[in-house]
Scaffold this motif. Structure first.
Motif, PDB file in Angstrom:
ATOM      1  N   LEU A 125       0.869  -1.163   0.000  1.00  0.00           N
ATOM      2  CA  LEU A 125       0.000   0.000   0.000  1.00  0.00           C
ATOM      3  C   LEU A 125       0.910   1.218   0.000  1.00  0.00           C
ATOM      4  O   LEU A 125       1.671   1.427   0.948  1.00  0.00           O
ATOM      5  N   GLY A 127       1.344   5.528  -0.539  1.00  0.00           N
ATOM      6  CA  GLY A 127       0.582   6.748  -0.369  1.00  0.00           C
ATOM      7  C   GLY A 127       1.477   7.951  -0.205  1.00  0.00           C
ATOM      8  O   GLY A 127       2.701   7.833  -0.043  1.00  0.00           O
ATOM      9  N   SER A 206       3.336   1.789   3.551  1.00  0.00           N
ATOM     10  CA  SER A 206       2.501   2.166   4.691  1.00  0.00           C
ATOM     11  C   SER A 206       3.198   2.123   6.038  1.00  0.00           C
ATOM     12  O   SER A 206       2.540   2.037   7.074  1.00  0.00           O
ATOM     13  N   SER A 209       1.743   4.535   8.499  1.00  0.00           N
ATOM     14  CA  SER A 209       0.368   4.357   8.987  1.00  0.00           C
ATOM     15  C   SER A 209       0.185   4.738  10.452  1.00  0.00           C
ATOM     16  O   SER A 209      -0.797   5.405  10.814  1.00  0.00           O
ATOM     17  N   LEU A 219      -2.612  11.731   5.561  1.00  0.00           N
ATOM     18  CA  LEU A 219      -2.569  10.918   4.347  1.00  0.00           C
ATOM     19  C   LEU A 219      -3.435  11.568   3.280  1.00  0.00           C
ATOM     20  O   LEU A 219      -4.646  11.729   3.462  1.00  0.00           O
ATOM     21  N   THR A 222      -3.914   7.233  -1.450  1.00  0.00           N
ATOM     22  CA  THR A 222      -3.268   5.932  -1.600  1.00  0.00           C
ATOM     23  C   THR A 222      -3.304   5.550  -3.071  1.00  0.00           C
ATOM     24  O   THR A 222      -4.044   6.135  -3.861  1.00  0.00           O
ATOM     25  N   TRP A 223      -2.504   4.525  -3.443  1.00  0.00           N
ATOM     26  CA  TRP A 223      -2.256   4.278  -4.860  1.00  0.00           C
ATOM     27  C   TRP A 223      -2.817   2.947  -5.368  1.00  0.00           C
ATOM     28  O   TRP A 223      -2.467   2.503  -6.458  1.00  0.00           O
ATOM     29  N   ARG A 227      -9.822   2.111  -1.884  1.00  0.00           N
ATOM     30  CA  ARG A 227      -9.383   2.792  -0.676  1.00  0.00           C
ATOM     31  C   ARG A 227      -8.917   1.773   0.362  1.00  0.00           C
ATOM     32  O   ARG A 227      -9.466   0.679   0.465  1.00  0.00           O
ATOM     33  N   ALA A 228      -7.905   2.136   1.129  1.00  0.00           N
ATOM     34  CA  ALA A 228      -7.396   1.255   2.175  1.00  0.00           C
ATOM     35  C   ALA A 228      -8.424   1.150   3.292  1.00  0.00           C
ATOM     36  O   ALA A 228      -9.021   2.151   3.694  1.00  0.00           O
ATOM     37  N   THR A 236      -8.103   7.253  -3.567  1.00  0.00           N
ATOM     38  CA  THR A 236      -7.045   6.717  -4.409  1.00  0.00           C
ATOM     39  C   THR A 236      -6.634   7.769  -5.432  1.00  0.00           C
ATOM     40  O   THR A 236      -7.321   8.784  -5.621  1.00  0.00           O
TER      41      THR A 236
END
Length: 320
Positions: A125, A127, A206, A209, A219, A222-223, A227-228, A236
């Motif tokens: 993950l 970001g 991450s 986090s 944050l 994210t890529w 979504r996480a 995203t």
């Protein structure tokens, strides 16, 4: 938990742990060295230590982690080139192993001939984070500022040619941004520089986090494709109007010419470790997913990845 993931977990749980190949080959009969080409304490280091601990229980021998950070993650794989192909030296294989030789006028190895692919594991993950006291509440605000202030935004990544570096430059290209890339040896140094104000943003896996959850970092995006789950408020890149997905999948390989029986023993141990509940818990901690491929499928994946990365590198004109 997705249906596919439940199926994979169920299959792994049902797989027998008996390993007749161990008795037949006598492998392993001593400690195995695992190169982790990132700094201690980062996402990959933590994940690989838990994975290797679980694999060592199946193999009956310790697996000793040796961190080789720097150079965008290629120092571990590069070390394999001079190691014996006896199964006692392995490395985590970041996606930069497919990029560096195509960007480097003096390639340190050929990923198509210099490695034996053992097992594919997972992906990250990724970001972009900024300090919680920064003026940017959204990715759009951050990108607008960067575009309006050429050369004034410094961002950190784990190194030149990594997925983080390349994706940030792709974003810059799409948005007409000029910003400054600052490579670090690992996420700890990267985040320390961000918290200390030496850089304005960090693009990394991450390992950020806990600082985000503690309210010290924000944050922005994210890529992944979705979504996480721990950060549902962070959109995203695609949801932010940037058509990029980046998860940088990786696995484990050894030197070229390894005995197929030894590869099978290692594959089986690491596959069982991948789906062990203790390792799944670490993947969940970093919002990562199992992405298992066996040795043959991983070798096929490596060939395809090498070709795809070459196309991208030539299109972007990337050179070291």
């Amino acid at each position: 938990m997705s249906i596919r993931r439940r199926t994979l977990l169920g299959a792994a749980a049902a797989a027998p742990l008996a390993s007749p190949a161990l008795a037949q080959s006598g492998f392993p009969n001593r400690a195995i060295r695992m190169y982790v080409p990132w700094g201690a304490g980062g996402t990959t280091d933590i994940q690989m230590r838990v994975l290797c601990d679980q694999a060592s229980k199946r193999l009956g021998q310790p697996i000793v982690i040796e961190n080789k950070s720097g150079a965008g993650g290629i120092l571990g794989p590069q070390a394999l080139v001079s190691d014996r192909p006896d199964g006692y030296a392995l490395s985590q294989m970041p996606i930069s192993v497919f990029r560096n030789p195509q960007m480097n006028p003096h390639p340190p190895f050929d990923p198509m001939t210099d490695f034996t692919w053992v097992v594919h594991l997972t992906g990250y993950l990724f970001g972009i984070v900024v300090r919680a006291d920064s003026p940017w509440q959204t990715l759009g605000e951050f990108l607008d500022y960067a575009k309006a202030n050429p050369g004034k935004v410094n961002y950190g990544t784990p190194g030149v040619g990594t997925s983080l570096h390349i994706t940030m430059e792709q974003i810059a290209g799409q948005k007409g941004i000029e910003w400054v890339h600052v490579p670090f040896r690992g996420v700890a140094d990267n985040l320390s520089a961000l918290l200390g104000g030496q850089i304005q943003a960090t693009a990394d896996s991450s390992g950020w986090s806990e600082l985000v959850l503690a309210g010290r970092l924000r944050l922005l995006t994210t890529w992944g494709t979705e979504r996480a789950k721990r950060f549902p408020d962070a959109p995203t890149l695609q949801q932010s109007g940037i058509d990029i997905v980046s998860i940088s999948p990786y696995g484990i390989a050894g030197p070229k010419g390894m005995d197929p029986g030894v590869v099978r023993v290692l594959h089986d141990a690491f596959k069982a470790a991948l789906f062990d509940p203790a390792h799944i818990a670490i993947l969940d901690r970093f919002d990562m997913q199992p992405m298992y491929l066996d040795s043959e499928a991983y070798a096929t994946f490596a060939r395809r990845q090498f070709e795809e990365e070459g196309v991208m590198i030539r299109r972007l004109g990337l050179r070291l």
